[in-house]
Each structure stands twice: as structure tokens, then as C-alpha cells.
Scaffold this motif. Sequence first.
Motif, mmCIF file in Angstrom:
data_model
loop_
_atom_site.group_PDB
_atom_site.id
_atom_site.type_symbol
_atom_site.label_atom_id
_atom_site.label_comp_id
_atom_site.label_asym_id
_atom_site.label_seq_id
_atom_site.Cartn_x
_atom_site.Cartn_y
_atom_site.Cartn_z
ATOM 1 N N GLN A 116 0.893 -1.097 0.118
ATOM 2 C CA GLN A 116 -0.101 0.127 -0.140
ATOM 3 C C GLN A 116 0.959 1.426 -0.033
ATOM 4 O OE1 GLN A 116 -3.554 0.411 -0.130
ATOM 5 N NE2 GLN A 116 -2.640 2.301 -0.570
ATOM 6 N N MET A 117 1.909 1.266 0.814
ATOM 7 C CA MET A 117 2.834 2.279 0.884
ATOM 8 C C MET A 117 3.523 2.771 -0.677
ATOM 9 S SD MET A 117 6.232 3.062 0.679
ATOM 10 C CE MET A 117 6.995 1.490 1.436
ATOM 11 N N MET A 118 3.940 1.470 -0.936
ATOM 12 C CA MET A 118 4.973 1.615 -2.195
ATOM 13 C C MET A 118 3.687 2.148 -3.551
ATOM 14 S SD MET A 118 7.675 1.091 -3.586
ATOM 15 C CE MET A 118 8.307 -0.133 -2.204
ATOM 16 N N LYS A 119 2.381 1.806 -3.441
ATOM 17 C CA LYS A 119 1.492 1.941 -4.354
ATOM 18 C C LYS A 119 1.350 3.543 -4.268
ATOM 19 C CE LYS A 119 -3.665 1.420 -5.394
ATOM 20 N NZ LYS A 119 -3.999 2.771 -4.835
ATOM 21 N N ASP A 120 1.264 4.170 -2.873
ATOM 22 C CA ASP A 120 0.888 5.505 -2.739
ATOM 23 C C ASP A 120 2.025 6.335 -3.298
ATOM 24 O OD1 ASP A 120 -1.736 5.108 -1.670
ATOM 25 O OD2 ASP A 120 -0.958 4.798 0.217
ATOM 26 N N PHE A 121 3.349 5.640 -2.992
ATOM 27 C CA PHE A 121 4.539 6.424 -3.073
ATOM 28 C C PHE A 121 4.548 6.583 -4.859
ATOM 29 C CE2 PHE A 121 8.857 7.525 -3.148
ATOM 30 C CZ PHE A 121 9.358 8.070 -1.779
ATOM 31 N N ILE A 122 4.257 5.616 -5.530
ATOM 32 C CA ILE A 122 4.479 5.775 -6.901
ATOM 33 C C ILE A 122 3.448 6.609 -7.477
ATOM 34 C CG2 ILE A 122 4.226 4.276 -9.265
ATOM 35 C CD1 ILE A 122 5.267 1.887 -7.568
ATOM 36 N N VAL A 123 2.074 6.547 -6.973
ATOM 37 C CA VAL A 123 1.130 7.454 -7.291
ATOM 38 C C VAL A 123 1.320 8.956 -7.391
ATOM 39 C CG1 VAL A 123 -1.367 8.262 -7.187
ATOM 40 C CG2 VAL A 123 -0.715 5.753 -7.157
#
Length: 253
Positions: A162-169
Amino acid sequence: MDFLNVHIKTISSEHLEEFIRCPYKFYQRQLLMNKGKNIDWRKMVQVTTHRIVKSYYETPASQRSAFYILRLIEQYWRFIHVDLFESKVQYYEVLAKVSDHLLQFLSNDSEQEMPLFLFNQYCVHVEELESNISLTIDVAQWTENSYVVKKFVTDDHPQIQQMMKDFIVVFSRHAFQKVPEVIIFHSILTGHTSSFTVQEQDYDEALQRLSLIKSTLKEPKYFQKTALVTECDSCPLKTECLNDNKDRLTMFM
């Protein structure tokens, strides 16, 4: 644990992953700069996987094969020392899983062209976070309307994904003015693939969650070992953790 004033100019996805896995490791490695104990088997497996994947995609499509993947694994895996693991059994179990799952992920990729990005690291300033953020894009490939980002991760840790997804977005909106169409996580230890469709409106929620994580980094009570940690036995910081786990850290971003 000593009191310490810390100034972090740039937040990377690797920093946040380490904090989620174990705040004490983050404290020792990133804040106290205890780089001498920065190597463990999980980190080495991650780095080795990146080298294998990068070499695979840099090879002309006509030369890619299952046999070639195995050759790359043999070439790069020899740099991982068995002493990093809890036992030789764990060492060979991890080797078998990574080999099997890399064969699965790479052989099933029908993309013939060179990826748009291949383990490129970028840094942008995000005014809302009052910070620079740094991201290494493992693999990004064009689609008809946008692009797909793929991350090769060690496991299926839901908070990290979830953190990585948010970071990429958040990162992609500032770096490329366009979020990816899909974000895919390939777990090299479990063989599981998670796929997330991304919309432009996901940006605001992603930014809020990253802001919350940054705020958490300022709280001394969080810089201790947590119940989420499953790798304590082979952790290179085990001794320091046992001695310091009850102390507190004051941190100023």
C-alpha cells in the motif's frame, strides 16, 4: 537509545519500507548511519533479483529464454553468502523459491520491446510533503493509453505494498504529470502477483497516507522493534535491538 536531532531532506520508498518492516532498523541504519550492519539476506536477495531482471530485459528478446534466466540466476546468486541466512536449509529454500518465481514472472512477460524505464532512480520535490521523494522504478512499460509500473518485491506485506502504491502515484504525478495505468507487484518469495488499477483521483488519498507516514516518523515511540518483524533471528542488528529497544528517540524532520 540516545536523543538525536535528525534532518531528512529526501524520503525514499526504501526508507519507508524499512520503517514499516522494523522501525528500529530504520533508526539504526538511516538515522544513526549504522551502514556497517546494513546487509541481511533479504536485502541481498532484493539487490540480486534487480540485477537479474535488469540483465534479462537488456537482452534482445530473441535471446531471452528460461535457460537464460537460470544462467543469470547462477551468475548473480554466487554473490549472496550462505552465512547471511539462519541455516543452509533456508539459503537453498530461498534460492529455489526465487528461481522458480523469476522463471514464472519473466517467462510470462510477452513484452518484446525495451522497457520505458528499467531500474532508474529519480527524485522530485513534493511541496505538500515539504520533502523530496526518491523512487527507483524497477520496470515501466508503455500501454496504449499510459504506462504500467512493475515492482519486484520480496514478499506480500500488505502495508508495504500500500505504501509503495501510494509512493508511486504521488511520485509519478510530480515527475511525469501522469499516474500509471496499473501498478503490479511480483513477490519473488511467494510467487504471488498483485495488480492495482490507478486513477488520477487516487492522488489525494495517496498523498494523505504518505503525509501520515511522514508524521509517524517524528514520533519517538515508534522507533522500536514491532510485532511485524519476522526476521529477528538473522537480523544483523539483533544485539543493538535487545539493548536499546526500551529507549526512546526524539526526531525532528
